[in-house]
Design a protein around this motif. Structure first.
Motif, PDB file in Angstrom:
ATOM      1  N   TYR A 141      31.135 -37.403  48.855  1.00 21.38           N
ATOM      2  CA  TYR A 141      30.995 -36.618  47.634  1.00 21.38           C
ATOM      3  C   TYR A 141      32.367 -36.147  47.166  1.00 21.38           C
ATOM      4  N   VAL A 172      26.848 -35.507  39.634  1.00 21.82           N
ATOM      5  CA  VAL A 172      27.304 -35.872  40.973  1.00 21.82           C
ATOM      6  C   VAL A 172      28.337 -36.968  40.864  1.00 21.82           C
ATOM      7  N   LEU A 175      30.722 -39.577  43.477  1.00 23.05           N
ATOM      8  CA  LEU A 175      30.951 -40.091  44.820  1.00 23.05           C
ATOM      9  C   LEU A 175      32.189 -40.960  44.834  1.00 23.05           C
TER      10      LEU A 175
END
Length: 777
Positions: free
Chosen positions: A453, A444, A446
């Motif tokens: 995101y 992930v 960010l």
């Protein structure tokens, strides 16, 4: 007299026969007239009964197709679609002429000339109906529109007459282009695709204007029988139908002989399932759940368009990086053997059916294709995939599974005729044996400033396990938790220059009444600074530091970063990462160091529009003024400098070597027995976390660490995310000073480092340290 009488009768016989024939003819004509009249009466009665029951034309005059939910990246790349019907509405002006010509050639060549009904075709159809069924095709495009919108597919005279009457009404209400537009957007074309725009994306991964003549002809051949002429299901029949379309176009002179020859010869790459411009199945599912919570059943039919914050290039880089590095790990740990085995019948048809059934249980995973082995030797394997021709594997393509080709290998692990194996193809077209990995991974990224995101990959294959490891996998963080303990220590007067003792430590409270003895992975270094201890990820130093500030203080401090205190132990193992976190939670936490001390909330949806592009909802613009700091900006600055040290000369140095940048900051993490491997870090405004492990926790291998497992995923993604961005530097905030080669809070200048040393080092530790400096470990 008698003679004369007989002669007269003889002469009168032809006249009597002639009268009989005339009478018969008149009788037949009368009967025919009665029959025709009866037919007209019946037809008239049927028509009169049909007229009052004809449906309203609102469905076609106010066309509102069921359009699925579609999900896009911030830069407009389609990443997901949900709905019973895959459909795009494309205005007739935007449909390329080559596709219209192909469709009309095979379905209704006189479409722009007739009034909606082909009389000769209808007559044939009616005659067939009166004699036992509608076996003759007579439908024009207009009649097909009438049937598709208003009628059932049953073949009866009444239904056919209704279709004819509706066709006249449609022709009077709409012009020809409008009718063709309806047809080309409504017609079913297999694989849940409705309309030619959706079919072009489904079968060829193209937009309509990108279609070639060969592709347009293949699509035009589908409507007659979508199940039989569907190129994904039956490529042979689809090809035959395509050639028939091209022949009709040639006869109608809409294409030349040269174009015909070229189109027939063009090989077509047909997709087996829907593909999207951005690989983000886990993201699509997150959005689907959010939209369903808002709109319930309307989610899948009203044509909602959701624009996420993802970047297409970064999302695809994350996806490719995760899969590439998971496969690299899998290759390092050897071939496990075929996925399954099936007994192949001798009969060719039965053999083909058996292979199809076997492969249906082993669907493809992107570039990992299942195939059934039909021939095998030490130097060559031939195998049948679910589509295309028999493939052949030789040379280097056999190397990974060389042991499985040896006769002494156990049968369950051996590749033999009937084995179901995985194969992959390189850029040069060479096939190689591969395998589906058992290990999982997550990634992930960010925006560190506003929490949006930039990329999310929740696992190796969404369709294998529909579980999002980014948001839902609670795993032990290992050493990536240490920076937060160090951050807590800064508030207690420690600094990066504080000296600590890296020496063996024995504490009460271990298992079975034995002492607990935390260990380093790389031995002991004696006295060293906290900066160096974090860079080298020294476990013993981290435990001593937590002793000094107390586990309770550190545990409470973790909540500033968004961690759940209940998920972390109230003891010294906390600093070694024995608690539980998710990759998303960890990305949020590292964002605090990256942005100077502010907590961010993950933000995925930017805006939602309806089918016409009207904005239904839009996220408020993030404002820096509204952010509240959760840690002292000085703390964030100092920890940032320490995390940069980790990447420049510590356990994360491979990241700097791979990317060649000086502004990278991050931390590796490996849990006990290498059950979880992590890397968390950031640069510029991008913070990202990578994780690898098994769903059922087990060791990843004695020689595997966060630096070998997760760091490569992170670095490969960051290469794309940071492309073209200059290196970023941090300016020291007010209230910190550079004293004796390192940073310290102004209020703690002086003897803070000496105090820490006195607190943490017992006299015995000091003796051991002195001996170690003389003689080494």
């Amino acid at each position: 007299m008698n003679f004369f009488s007989t002669d007269v009768k003889f002469l009168a016989l032809p006249f009597a026969q002639a009268n009989y024939r005339n009478d018969l003819r008149r009788t037949l004509l009368a009967l025919s007239a009665i029959g025709v009249l009866t037919v007209f009466v019946l037809l008239g009665g049927t028509l009169l009964s049909i007229l009052p029951r004809l449906p309203s034309l609102d469905l076609v005059t106010d066309y509102r197709p069921k359009i699925p939910l579609r999900i896009y990246t911030a830069d407009g790349a389609l990443l997901g679609e949900f709905g019973e019907e895959r459909r795009d509405f494309t205005p007739i002006q935007e449909i390329p002429p080559v596709l219209k010509d192909a469709l009309l050639a095979i379905e209704d060549a006189r479409f722009y000339e007739h009034g909606g009904v082909d009389y000769r075709g209808v007559a044939r159809a009616v005659a067939a109906g009166l004699t036992g069924g509608m076996r003759q095709g007579a439908s024009t495009i207009t009649m097909q529109v009438a049937r598709n919108f208003f009628l059932t597919p049953e073949k009866t005279l009444r239904r056919k007459l209704t279709e004819v009457m509706l066709s006249y009404r449609i022709e009077s209400a709409l012009n020809k282009d409008q009718i063709l537009e309806l047809y080309m957007n409504q017609i079913y074309l297999g694989q849940r695709s409705y309309g030619f725009s959706s079919a072009a994306r489904t079968y060829f991964r193209k937009r309509l204007p990108e279609l070639t003549l060969a592709e347009a002809a293949m699509l035009a051949g589908i409507p007659q029988n979508p199940s039989k002429h569907n190129p994904a299901v039956n490529p042979a029949r689809a090809k035959a139908r395509q050639e028939l379309v091209l022949k009709r176009m040639l006869q109608l002179e809409t294409i030349t002989q040269a174009q015909f020859d070229e189109a027939v010869a063009q090989p077509l790459a047909v997709s087996q399932r829907m593909q999207f411009e951005a690989q983000a199945d886990h993201v699509a599912e997150l959005v689907r759940q959010e939209l369903y919570a808002r709109y319930q059943g309307a989610t899948y039919t009203q044509g909602f368009n959701v624009y996420t914050t993802l970047d297409k290039a970064e999302q695809n880089a994350a996806y490719e990086s995760l899969r590439r590095n998971v496969l690299a790990y899998d290759q390092r740990h050897g071939y496990r053997g075929p996925e399954a085995y099936v007994e192949l019948p001798a009969d060719a048809n039965e053999r083909e059916e058996t292979i199809d059934q076997a492969l249906a249980k082993h669907p493809g995973s992107d570039k990992l294709i299942a195939a059934v082995v039909t021939e095998v030797s030490a130097k060559r394997i031939r195998a049948e995939p679910a589509f295309g021709d028999t493939l052949e594997i030789t040379g280097n393509g056999l190397r990974f599974a060389a042991r499985a080709l040896q006769p002494k290998t156990p049968l369950a692990e051996r590749i033999r005729v009937g084995s179901v194996i995985r194969v992959s193809q390189d850029a040069k077209g060479h096939w190689a044996i591969a395998q589906m990995p058992e290990v999982e991974a997550a990634f992930v990224a960010l925006d560190a400033e506003d929490g949006s995101y930039r990329a999310l990959v929740g696992g190796f294959d969404f369709y294998r396990r529909q579980f999002n490891h980014v948001t839902s996998a609670w795993r032990q963080p290992g050493s990536i938790i240490k920076p937060f303990v160090y951050s807590a220590a800064l508030e207690k007067g420690f600094s990066p220059a504080t000296l600590m003792n890296d020496a063996p430590l024995s504490l009460p409270g271990g298992a079975d009444g034995q002492p607990w003895e935390p260990r380093n992975d790389d031995g002991y270094d004696g006295t060293l600074t906290l900066r160096r201890a974090l860079a080298r990820s020294k476990n013993v130093v981290a435990v001593r530091l937590l002793q000094a500030i107390t586990p309770q203080y550190a545990r409470d401090y973790l909540t500033r970063f968004g961690f759940d205190a209940a998920k972390h132990p109230d003891n010294l193992t906390l600093t070694l990462g024995s608690g539980s976190v998710t990759p998303l939670q960890m990305a949020q936490a590292y964002a605090v160091f990256a942005n100077g001390g502010h907590q961010v909330s993950p933000r995925l949806i930017e805006k939602i529009t309806d089918a016409r592009g009207q904005v239904l909802w839009e996220a408020p613009a993030p404002s820096k003024e509204d952010r509240q700091p959760v840690i002292d900006p000085r703390n964030a600055f100092i920890i940032d400098s320490m995390l940069r040290e980790v990447v420049s000369s510590g356990t994360g140095a491979a990241a700097s070597q791979r990317l060649g940048r000086s502004d990278l900051a991050g931390k590796t993490g490996t849990t006990s027995d290498a059950v979880d491997g992590w890397f968390a870090g950031y640069a510029a405004n991008v913070v990202a976390v990578a994780w690898m492990g098994y769903d059922q926790p087990k060791s990843l291998g004695a020689r595997e660490f966060g630096a070998t497992l997760a760091l490569p995923i992170w670095a490969d993604y960051m290469r794309q995310a940071l492309a073209g961005k200059p290196a970023s530097e941090r300016t020291a905030p007010p209230g910190v000073s550079y004293v004796d080669g390192d940073w310290v809070y102004d209020e703690f200048t002086g003897d803070a480092g000496v105090k820490a040393l006195d607190v943490e080092m017992s006299p015995l530790d000091s003796i051991f340290d002195a001996i170690r400096k003389i003689f080494g470990d």
